[in-house]
Write a protein that holds these residues in place. Structure first.
Motif, PDB file in Angstrom:
ATOM      1  N   ILE A  58       0.817  -1.290  -0.004  1.00 55.10           N
ATOM      2  CA  ILE A  58      -0.199  -0.141   0.005  1.00 55.10           C
ATOM      3  C   ILE A  58       0.659   1.107   0.090  1.00 55.10           C
ATOM      4  CG2 ILE A  58      -2.080  -1.076   1.017  1.00 55.10           C
ATOM      5  CD1 ILE A  58      -1.049   0.203   3.716  1.00 55.10           C
ATOM      6  N   TYR A  59       0.270   2.354  -0.552  1.00 51.06           N
ATOM      7  CA  TYR A  59       0.939   3.674  -0.556  1.00 51.06           C
ATOM      8  C   TYR A  59       0.034   4.356   0.461  1.00 51.06           C
ATOM      9  CZ  TYR A  59       4.397   3.864  -4.372  1.00 51.06           C
ATOM     10  OH  TYR A  59       5.373   3.969  -5.047  1.00 51.06           O
ATOM     11  N   GLN A  60       0.830   4.961   1.230  1.00 50.53           N
ATOM     12  CA  GLN A  60      -0.219   6.110   1.969  1.00 50.53           C
ATOM     13  C   GLN A  60       0.655   7.221   2.707  1.00 50.53           C
ATOM     14  OE1 GLN A  60      -1.843   4.592   6.002  1.00 50.53           O
ATOM     15  NE2 GLN A  60      -0.265   2.796   6.095  1.00 50.53           N
ATOM     16  N   TYR A  61       0.195   8.182   3.087  1.00 52.18           N
ATOM     17  CA  TYR A  61       0.759   9.497   3.687  1.00 52.18           C
ATOM     18  C   TYR A  61       1.126   9.301   5.051  1.00 52.18           C
ATOM     19  CZ  TYR A  61       2.126  14.109   4.739  1.00 52.18           C
ATOM     20  OH  TYR A  61       2.991  15.155   5.043  1.00 52.18           O
ATOM     21  N   ARG A  62       2.251   9.107   5.632  1.00 51.99           N
ATOM     22  CA  ARG A  62       2.631   9.209   6.923  1.00 51.99           C
ATOM     23  C   ARG A  62       2.969  10.516   7.371  1.00 51.99           C
ATOM     24  NH1 ARG A  62       1.160   4.702   9.334  1.00 51.99           N
ATOM     25  NH2 ARG A  62       1.449   2.852   8.299  1.00 51.99           N
ATOM     26  N   GLN A  63       2.108  11.147   8.263  1.00 47.36           N
ATOM     27  CA  GLN A  63       2.389  12.485   8.822  1.00 47.36           C
ATOM     28  C   GLN A  63       3.498  12.587   9.725  1.00 47.36           C
ATOM     29  OE1 GLN A  63       0.606  15.205   8.292  1.00 47.36           O
ATOM     30  NE2 GLN A  63       2.291  16.318   9.365  1.00 47.36           N
ATOM     31  N   MET A  64       3.952  11.774  10.302  1.00 45.91           N
ATOM     32  CA  MET A  64       5.516  11.669  10.868  1.00 45.91           C
ATOM     33  C   MET A  64       6.516  11.856   9.962  1.00 45.91           C
ATOM     34  SD  MET A  64       6.559   9.033  13.971  1.00 45.91           S
ATOM     35  CE  MET A  64       7.393   7.953  13.078  1.00 45.91           C
ATOM     36  N   LEU A  65       6.425  11.126   8.853  1.00 45.70           N
ATOM     37  CA  LEU A  65       7.499  11.205   8.009  1.00 45.70           C
ATOM     38  C   LEU A  65       7.370  12.270   6.902  1.00 45.70           C
ATOM     39  CD1 LEU A  65       7.670   7.191   7.599  1.00 45.70           C
ATOM     40  CD2 LEU A  65       9.266   8.815   9.087  1.00 45.70           C
ATOM     41  N   LYS A  67       5.770  12.107   4.208  1.00 45.89           N
ATOM     42  CA  LYS A  67       5.763  11.558   3.118  1.00 45.89           C
ATOM     43  C   LYS A  67       4.771  10.552   2.684  1.00 45.89           C
ATOM     44  CE  LYS A  67       9.634   8.317   3.517  1.00 45.89           C
ATOM     45  NZ  LYS A  67      10.863   8.061   3.228  1.00 45.89           N
ATOM     46  N   ARG A  68       4.581  10.085   1.395  1.00 50.01           N
ATOM     47  CA  ARG A  68       4.035   9.066   1.096  1.00 50.01           C
ATOM     48  C   ARG A  68       4.767   7.863   1.094  1.00 50.01           C
ATOM     49  NH1 ARG A  68      -0.986   8.174  -1.865  1.00 50.01           N
ATOM     50  NH2 ARG A  68       0.208   6.981  -3.411  1.00 50.01           N
ATOM     51  N   THR A  69       4.381   6.847   1.628  1.00 49.26           N
ATOM     52  CA  THR A  69       5.287   5.755   1.604  1.00 49.26           C
ATOM     53  C   THR A  69       4.672   4.411   0.987  1.00 49.26           C
ATOM     54  OG1 THR A  69       4.483   4.765   4.033  1.00 49.26           O
ATOM     55  CG2 THR A  69       6.314   6.526   4.036  1.00 49.26           C
ATOM     56  N   ASP A 160      11.338   1.389   2.854  1.00 50.27           N
ATOM     57  CA  ASP A 160      12.132   1.704   3.644  1.00 50.27           C
ATOM     58  C   ASP A 160      11.744   1.317   5.398  1.00 50.27           C
ATOM     59  OD1 ASP A 160      10.834   3.960   4.154  1.00 50.27           O
ATOM     60  OD2 ASP A 160      12.378   5.539   3.906  1.00 50.27           O
ATOM     61  N   HIS A 161      10.449   1.088   5.541  1.00 49.72           N
ATOM     62  CA  HIS A 161       9.892   0.534   6.586  1.00 49.72           C
ATOM     63  C   HIS A 161      10.495  -0.815   7.239  1.00 49.72           C
ATOM     64  CE1 HIS A 161       6.138   3.246   6.404  1.00 49.72           C
ATOM     65  NE2 HIS A 161       6.997   3.959   6.998  1.00 49.72           N
ATOM     66  N   SER A 162      10.943  -0.618   8.193  1.00 50.00           N
ATOM     67  CA  SER A 162      11.706  -2.060   8.891  1.00 50.00           C
ATOM     68  C   SER A 162      10.789  -3.136   8.841  1.00 50.00           C
ATOM     69  CB  SER A 162      12.042  -1.802  10.379  1.00 50.00           C
ATOM     70  OG  SER A 162      10.920  -1.796  11.041  1.00 50.00           O
ATOM     71  N   HIS A 163       9.549  -3.128   9.003  1.00 48.20           N
ATOM     72  CA  HIS A 163       8.540  -4.529   9.042  1.00 48.20           C
ATOM     73  C   HIS A 163       8.238  -4.825   7.587  1.00 48.20           C
ATOM     74  CE1 HIS A 163       4.921  -2.322   7.993  1.00 48.20           C
ATOM     75  NE2 HIS A 163       5.532  -1.288   8.833  1.00 48.20           N
ATOM     76  N   SER A 164       8.205  -3.752   6.577  1.00 45.43           N
ATOM     77  CA  SER A 164       8.050  -4.008   5.209  1.00 45.43           C
ATOM     78  C   SER A 164       9.513  -4.634   4.567  1.00 45.43           C
ATOM     79  CB  SER A 164       7.768  -2.756   4.597  1.00 45.43           C
ATOM     80  OG  SER A 164       6.495  -2.452   4.943  1.00 45.43           O
ATOM     81  N   MET A 165      10.403  -4.145   5.091  1.00 49.41           N
ATOM     82  CA  MET A 165      11.651  -4.731   4.406  1.00 49.41           C
ATOM     83  C   MET A 165      11.868  -6.330   4.895  1.00 49.41           C
ATOM     84  SD  MET A 165      14.259  -1.444   5.112  1.00 49.41           S
ATOM     85  CE  MET A 165      15.623  -1.746   4.544  1.00 49.41           C
ATOM     86  N   ILE A 166      11.798  -6.286   6.232  1.00 46.86           N
ATOM     87  CA  ILE A 166      12.201  -7.718   6.882  1.00 46.86           C
ATOM     88  C   ILE A 166      11.054  -8.760   6.094  1.00 46.86           C
ATOM     89  CG2 ILE A 166      11.759  -9.166   8.821  1.00 46.86           C
ATOM     90  CD1 ILE A 166      12.680  -6.385  10.193  1.00 46.86           C
ATOM     91  N   GLY A 167       9.894  -8.440   6.006  1.00 55.59           N
ATOM     92  CA  GLY A 167       8.709  -9.395   5.419  1.00 55.59           C
ATOM     93  C   GLY A 167       9.123  -9.433   3.913  1.00 55.59           C
ATOM     94  N   ILE A 168       9.350  -8.583   3.300  1.00 55.13           N
ATOM     95  CA  ILE A 168       9.653  -8.814   1.689  1.00 55.13           C
ATOM     96  C   ILE A 168      10.938  -9.811   1.484  1.00 55.13           C
ATOM     97  CG2 ILE A 168      10.285  -7.600  -0.353  1.00 55.13           C
ATOM     98  CD1 ILE A 168       8.597  -5.400   0.737  1.00 55.13           C
ATOM     99  N   LEU A 169      11.976  -9.317   2.311  1.00 57.76           N
ATOM    100  CA  LEU A 169      13.147 -10.012   2.163  1.00 57.76           C
ATOM    101  C   LEU A 169      12.966 -11.621   2.756  1.00 57.76           C
ATOM    102  CD1 LEU A 169      15.687  -7.613   2.754  1.00 57.76           C
ATOM    103  CD2 LEU A 169      15.144  -8.165   0.667  1.00 57.76           C
ATOM    104  N   MET A 170      12.200 -11.869   3.759  1.00 65.80           N
ATOM    105  CA  MET A 170      11.954 -13.091   4.131  1.00 65.80           C
ATOM    106  C   MET A 170      11.144 -13.802   3.201  1.00 65.80           C
ATOM    107  SD  MET A 170      11.246 -12.927   8.348  1.00 65.80           S
ATOM    108  CE  MET A 170      10.875 -14.455   8.556  1.00 65.80           C
ATOM    109  N   LEU A 171      10.210 -13.352   2.547  1.00 70.67           N
ATOM    110  CA  LEU A 171       9.211 -13.716   1.580  1.00 70.67           C
ATOM    111  C   LEU A 171      10.307 -14.299   0.270  1.00 70.67           C
ATOM    112  CD1 LEU A 171       5.845 -12.022   1.358  1.00 70.67           C
ATOM    113  CD2 LEU A 171       6.126 -14.119   2.411  1.00 70.67           C
ATOM    114  N   ASP A 172      11.112 -13.533   0.173  1.00 65.65           N
ATOM    115  CA  ASP A 172      11.964 -13.702  -0.983  1.00 65.65           C
ATOM    116  C   ASP A 172      12.668 -14.983  -0.794  1.00 65.65           C
ATOM    117  OD1 ASP A 172      13.083 -13.623  -3.871  1.00 65.65           O
ATOM    118  OD2 ASP A 172      14.721 -12.728  -2.896  1.00 65.65           O
ATOM    119  N   LYS A 173      13.339 -15.033   0.485  1.00 65.53           N
ATOM    120  CA  LYS A 173      14.090 -16.286   0.858  1.00 65.53           C
ATOM    121  C   LYS A 173      13.473 -17.276   1.014  1.00 65.53           C
ATOM    122  CE  LYS A 173      17.963 -18.061   2.780  1.00 65.53           C
ATOM    123  NZ  LYS A 173      19.131 -17.998   1.993  1.00 65.53           N
TER     124      LYS A 173
END
Length: 185
Positions: A58-65, A67-69, A160-173
């Motif tokens: 998903i793309y969504q705007y993150r106020q804290m950052l 930007k859209r992520t 660049d969200h940690s949980h997204s990065m971890i999950g995507i790389l785990m799925l690839d592995k």
């Protein structure tokens, strides 16, 4: 075993999703130190994957950052929910997707010093589509892409969200490990 013993612990700030604790520690030789821990409500992150190894993000705007992520579906576990119930709810609310097959692929500690929080990562397959149930003010765009493209976006920093990065790389592995065995990955 730690040389430090907790002598007192109290909440100094509490909000719906966050509790900050002040902990006073004492060493065996009598020294004291104050430690603060920010504990957030546990969360889930969901990775819907098609039989053709396409992932929904998903793309969504993150106020804290400010930007859209581009990220995985994620959210907090509500009271009286278990992790799987929360994952199913978040996926349905944010994307309109329901999944017939679920697999917990990881439990991730947010950090090991000042921040405490656990995230549960789920693979969702055998997907069906329906209407979203977005929270007021949520603006989410569903994006489907090949898993390998998502891996590239992690490696270039676009994701660049940690949980997204971890999950995507785990799925690839997992995809590579299971290539020799019949599997949906």
């Amino acid at each position: 075993m730690s040389q430090w013993k907790i002598t007192s612990q109290k909440s100094i700030f509490k909000a719906k999703l966050l509790d900050i604790q002040e902990i006073v520690l004492k060493s065996k030789d009598g020294k004291e130190k104050v430690h603060h821990v920010a504990e957030r409500t546990p969360t889930v992150s969901v990775f819907p994957l098609t039989d053709a190894n396409e992932i929904y993000l998903i793309y969504q705007y993150r106020q804290m950052l400010k930007k859209r992520t581009l990220e995985a579906v994620a959210g907090y576990i509500e009271k009286k929910e278990n992790t799987l119930q929360a994952a199913k709810r978040e996926l349905r609310e944010e994307t309109g997707i329901t999944a017939m097959q679920w697999e917990e692929i990881a439990r991730v500690e947010m950090a090991a010093s000042v921040f405490k929080g656990k995230m549960y990562l789920f693979l969702a397959t055998d997907l069906e589509f329906g209407p979203t149930q977005l929270d007021e003010g949520e603006e989410i765009t569903l994006v489907k892409m090949p898993l390998l493209e998502a891996v590239k976006k992690v490696m270039t920093g676009e994701i660049d969200h940690s949980h997204s990065m971890i999950g995507i790389l785990m799925l690839d592995k997992l995809r590579m490990q299971r290539k020799q065995k019949p599997s949906k990955l």
